[in-house]
Design an enzyme around this catalytic site. Structure first.
Site, PDB file in Angstrom:
ATOM      1  N   GLY A  88     -14.433  -6.289  -8.196  1.00  0.00           N
ATOM      2  CA  GLY A  88     -15.500  -7.084  -8.787  1.00  0.00           C
ATOM      3  C   GLY A  88     -15.332  -8.553  -8.461  1.00  0.00           C
ATOM      4  N   ALA A 123     -15.443 -13.222 -13.720  1.00  0.00           N
ATOM      5  CA  ALA A 123     -14.086 -12.791 -14.066  1.00  0.00           C
ATOM      6  C   ALA A 123     -13.285 -12.446 -12.819  1.00  0.00           C
ATOM      7  CB  ALA A 123     -14.145 -11.608 -15.020  1.00  0.00           C
ATOM      8  N   GLY A 124     -13.891 -11.698 -11.892  1.00  0.00           N
ATOM      9  CA  GLY A 124     -13.164 -11.260 -10.706  1.00  0.00           C
ATOM     10  C   GLY A 124     -12.928 -12.363  -9.701  1.00  0.00           C
ATOM     11  N   HIS A 164     -31.115  -7.473 -26.076  1.00  0.00           N
ATOM     12  CA  HIS A 164     -31.480  -8.885 -26.012  1.00  0.00           C
ATOM     13  C   HIS A 164     -32.924  -9.064 -26.465  1.00  0.00           C
ATOM     14  CE1 HIS A 164     -31.962 -12.960 -24.595  1.00  0.00           C
ATOM     15  NE2 HIS A 164     -30.717 -12.999 -24.154  1.00  0.00           N
ATOM     16  N   SER A 176     -34.196 -16.360 -20.608  1.00  0.00           N
ATOM     17  CA  SER A 176     -32.999 -16.928 -21.214  1.00  0.00           C
ATOM     18  C   SER A 176     -33.158 -17.161 -22.710  1.00  0.00           C
ATOM     19  CB  SER A 176     -32.666 -18.261 -20.537  1.00  0.00           C
ATOM     20  OG  SER A 176     -31.675 -18.954 -21.260  1.00  0.00           O
ATOM     21  N   ARG A 207     -28.626 -12.223 -31.669  1.00  0.00           N
ATOM     22  CA  ARG A 207     -29.502 -11.362 -30.876  1.00  0.00           C
ATOM     23  C   ARG A 207     -29.825 -10.041 -31.554  1.00  0.00           C
ATOM     24  NH1 ARG A 207     -26.737 -12.319 -24.888  1.00  0.00           N
ATOM     25  NH2 ARG A 207     -27.512 -14.453 -24.609  1.00  0.00           N
ATOM     26  N   HIS A 219     -29.205  -5.250 -22.612  1.00  0.00           N
ATOM     27  CA  HIS A 219     -28.721  -6.393 -21.842  1.00  0.00           C
ATOM     28  C   HIS A 219     -27.229  -6.318 -21.529  1.00  0.00           C
ATOM     29  CE1 HIS A 219     -28.286 -10.443 -20.394  1.00  0.00           C
ATOM     30  NE2 HIS A 219     -27.599 -10.846 -21.447  1.00  0.00           N
ATOM     31  N   ARG A 221     -22.534  -9.720 -29.118  1.00  0.00           N
ATOM     32  CA  ARG A 221     -22.093 -10.931 -28.423  1.00  0.00           C
ATOM     33  C   ARG A 221     -23.041 -12.077 -28.711  1.00  0.00           C
ATOM     34  NH1 ARG A 221     -23.420 -13.520 -23.906  1.00  0.00           N
ATOM     35  NH2 ARG A 221     -24.657 -11.851 -22.973  1.00  0.00           N
ATOM     36  N   LEU A 273     -20.359 -15.784 -19.994  1.00  0.00           N
ATOM     37  CA  LEU A 273     -19.795 -16.630 -18.946  1.00  0.00           C
ATOM     38  C   LEU A 273     -18.471 -17.229 -19.398  1.00  0.00           C
ATOM     39  CD1 LEU A 273     -23.040 -18.494 -17.771  1.00  0.00           C
ATOM     40  CD2 LEU A 273     -22.069 -16.356 -16.928  1.00  0.00           C
TER      41      LEU A 273
END
Length: 679
Positions: free
Chosen positions: A77, A81-82, A303, A321, A368, A443, A477, A483
């Site tokens: 990935g 993160a990767g 979401h 967004s 959310r 989402h 979340r 991010l």
């Protein structure tokens, strides 16, 4: 609000179930086997929570620079993160192999995270701190996350912004040149840094450049258009992967001292989601089948701010967004008869700004999960707007008229122009003139592979970062935290924790003719042969769509005992038909997207069943998991902390065997568990 009766559970006002009645009932009895408890033993519990990360970094063993050159790491990935992990570990001197199925690392799905990234910088002097970010995250996750991991995330968040600014990420700035902030759902401070509506893309470009710098330096080797299809486990430890070159069809073996999965989430099990069509669960699921526990798979984030479904022709949905909720006001008509009118013709007194009405403290910036359910309820009442799809209007208005009056047209364009342009291109409607229409959609997934404080899974030598693990978000979340977690894990957590494992080297060299390696490769080849030689009549996509419909209907925004049991039966029947009747066109020795999809959908079937079993086992409502049998009188989620304050870590027991449930008790020492309220 849905008026479901409170059955079997009787709860008092603080959300704690009656222990006697609770102990007599287990919805998932017969669907799983109880296993031994599991625990995270890596977090130093003998020091205050604010000191644990520094203590763990000090306790972790070191690897000297000369020895790093002898150690190898595979990272699957190249999202935030990767890519950040590969860049950081490469710069540290390890030999890194980086894999992605896209044609470039910079096309990873992190680019789709538009709104921003959280950090407890307190630039607005509005009361923010690392502790407040920690508190907001645990509360937003409905007290179902592990506090040690969340506090560390809040603590290192401040470093992420400095790192990204140094890389040249073009964050929005105020008139005086200071970095700007805005708010996101579930908080009352401004801590979200952003680059217009393309924050994820800009952050990924920064991480990509850091990655490519190490490619040039020779410490990182990238393998694009490669898909991991199996994990190699030797003597109980992760030692490599089997991957398919998606261009040539070649099956390749790659071995290393340690494997890192940064392969993202599995929202595409629902077919329609905001995820890119390539997003899948295969890397994580192959690891799960080899012994990695899958934690809390039922926690799915819906979401609230997505462009509504327009018809059965769609294969994905588009996220608008969450940052738009800073200035847009959400409403529906008070009267059903107004739902077909032009919204500009509906007077103010006939509009229901329902979030502002129900949740006055947070208004349009509630978390959310709460905003999503509220939108569902008003549409279920018949007050949805937009075109009818299957006889129902699934949409609410996101209106910027007040913001345009307050800030001016140019002020709105400066903050949101690319988002407004995208909406207009997709819908053909101008949101500067007519309110946007939005509706919830799948989402993000909070569930993922179980990891300890070091981000190591239940398989030694297999580390999991970003959305692929479960550790930081609990049952829901907060916006702008994906991010944050991805970069925190890759830049500032994994490089410290993985060295403790690598300090145990040098490791025994494994050859490609090792029995465990041969077995893993043969499993991949056998699976491919089955799909290529199965003379069925149905396409892979048709099965995926049907599976997605089952998941959305029975394991989506609202779940019930009867619905989940029905879903499990439907999934099992459909899965059996899939293996008998799927048709994969083309050949295996070249580019074949039908073959790629077949393997991914096969894993989605097994994952979907486990998600339903996990949801069936958890007879409570928390965050993104809403059981209709467990709600307050006014329709809010009702937790049962005496029964379900644990992480559900599921072990694969073998084909045809019941999954094994291991429970990790959630213990809070720095925060008080209580029923959430955003009113």
């Amino acid at each position: 609000m849905n008026d479901y009766p409170q059955q079997e559970f009787h709860s008092d006002v603080d959300g704690r179930a009656d222990a006697q009645s609770a102990g007599e009932y287990d919805d998932a009895a017969g669907y799983y086997v109880a296993g031994e408890p599991v625990a995270d033993t890596k977090a130093p519990r003998d020091v205050p929570i604010a000191e644990r990360w520094n203590q763990r970094k000090f306790d972790a063993r070191l690897v000297n620079p000369a020895n790093r050159r002898k150690l190898s790491i595979i990272i699957v990935g190249t999202g935030l993160a990767g890519a950040s992990a590969a860049a950081t570990l490469g710069e540290a001197g390890y030999n890194v192999k980086s894999f992605c199925y896209q044609d470039s690392p910079r096309r990873a799905h992190s680019i789709a995270a538009q709104g921003g990234i959280n950090a407890a910088k307190n630039y607005k002097e509005d009361g923010d701190s690392a502790y407040r970010l920690f508190y907001d995250t645990v509360k937003g996750g409905d007290y179902r996350s592990r506090e040690d991991n969340v506090y560390r995330l809040a603590e290192v968040s401040v470093n992420i912004i400095d790192q990204c600014v140094a890389q040249g990420v073009p964050f929005a700035r105020e008139y005086g040149g200071l970095l700007d902030n805005r708010s996101f759902g579930g908080v009352q401070v401004s801590r979200t840094f952003y680059a217009r509506g393309q924050t994820g893309q800009q952050l990924l470009l920064g991480a990509y450049q850091a990655l490519e710098r190490q490619v040039h330096a020779g410490t990182v080797e990238t393998f694009t258009r490669h898909e991991m299809l199996e994990l190699v486990v030797v003597d109980g430890k992760a030692r490599g992967i089997i991957a398919r070159d998606m261009v040539t069809g070649e099956i390749e073996t790659h071995l290393a001292d340690v494997v890192v999965l940064a392969s993202g989430g599995f929202g595409n099990v629902f077919y329609l989601s905001t995820n890119a069509m390539g997003c899948n669960v295969t890397a994580s699921w192959r690891a799960h089948r080899k012994g990695a526990y899958m934690a809390n798979p039922c926690y799915t984030q819906i979401h609230p701010t997505c462009i509504p479904v327009s018809g059965s022709h769609q294969s994905k949905l588009t996220l608008m967004s969450e940052s738009l909720r800073n200035d847009g006001r959400i409403w529906v008509p008070k009267k059903q008869s107004d739902c077909t009118k032009d919204p500009r013709e509906i007077p103010e007194e006939d509009r229901d700004y329902y979030l502002e009405r129900i949740y006055p403290s947070y208004g349009n910036l509630v978390p959310r999960d709460i905003a999503s359910r509220a939108a569902k309820y008003v549409c279920d009442e018949g007050r949805g707007v937009g075109p009818e799809v299957d006889g129902v209007r699934r949409g609410v208005y996101l209106d910027f008229n007040d913001a345009i009056s307050r800030m001016g047209l140019e002020g709105i364009k400066e903050k949101y122009d690319n988002l407004f342009d995208m909406y207009k291109r997709i819908t053909g409607e101008d949101p500067y003139q007519v309110p946007m229409r939005i509706y919830p959609a799948v989402h993000y997934v909070m569930g993922g592979l179980w990891v300890d404080y070091d981000l190591e899974s239940s398989i030694p030598g297999l580390f999991v970062t970003g959305e692929a693990n479960f550790s930081d978000h609990g049952a829901n979340r907060l916006g702008a935290s994906a991010l944050m977690q991805g970069l925190a894990d890759g830049y500032f957590v994994l490089p410290h924790t993985i060295r403790d494992y690598l300090a145990g080297g040098p490791f025994e060299k494994i050859s490609e003719d090792h029995p465990a390696v041969v077995e893993a490769r043969q499993a991949v080849e056998s699976r491919i042969d089955h799909f290529m030689n199965n003379n069925g009549t149905r396409s892979v996509d048709s099965y995926h769509r049907e599976l997605g419909n089952i998941m959305w209907e029975y394991c989506g925004m609202e779940r019930t005992e009867d619905g989940l049991k029905k879903a499990i039966d439907l999934i099992r029947t459909l899965k059996d038909d899939f293996y008998r009747n799927v048709k994969v066109l083309g050949t295996a020795d070249g580019l074949n997207q039908s073959l790629e999809k077949a393997g991914r959908v096969a894993d989605f079937f097994e994952l979907g069943e486990l998600m339903c079993i996990d949801a069936l086992n958890r007879r409570e409502s928390c965050g993104g998991h809403f059981r209709a049998e467990s709600q307050t009188e006014d329709g809010e989620a009702l937790r049962h902390d005496d029964r379900y304050a644990y992480v559900a870590a599921w072990e694969f027991a073998g084909d045809g065997e019941l999954p094994i449930l291991h429970k990790e008790d959630l213990v809070y020492t720095a925060i008080e568990m209580k029923q959430r309220s955003y009113k």
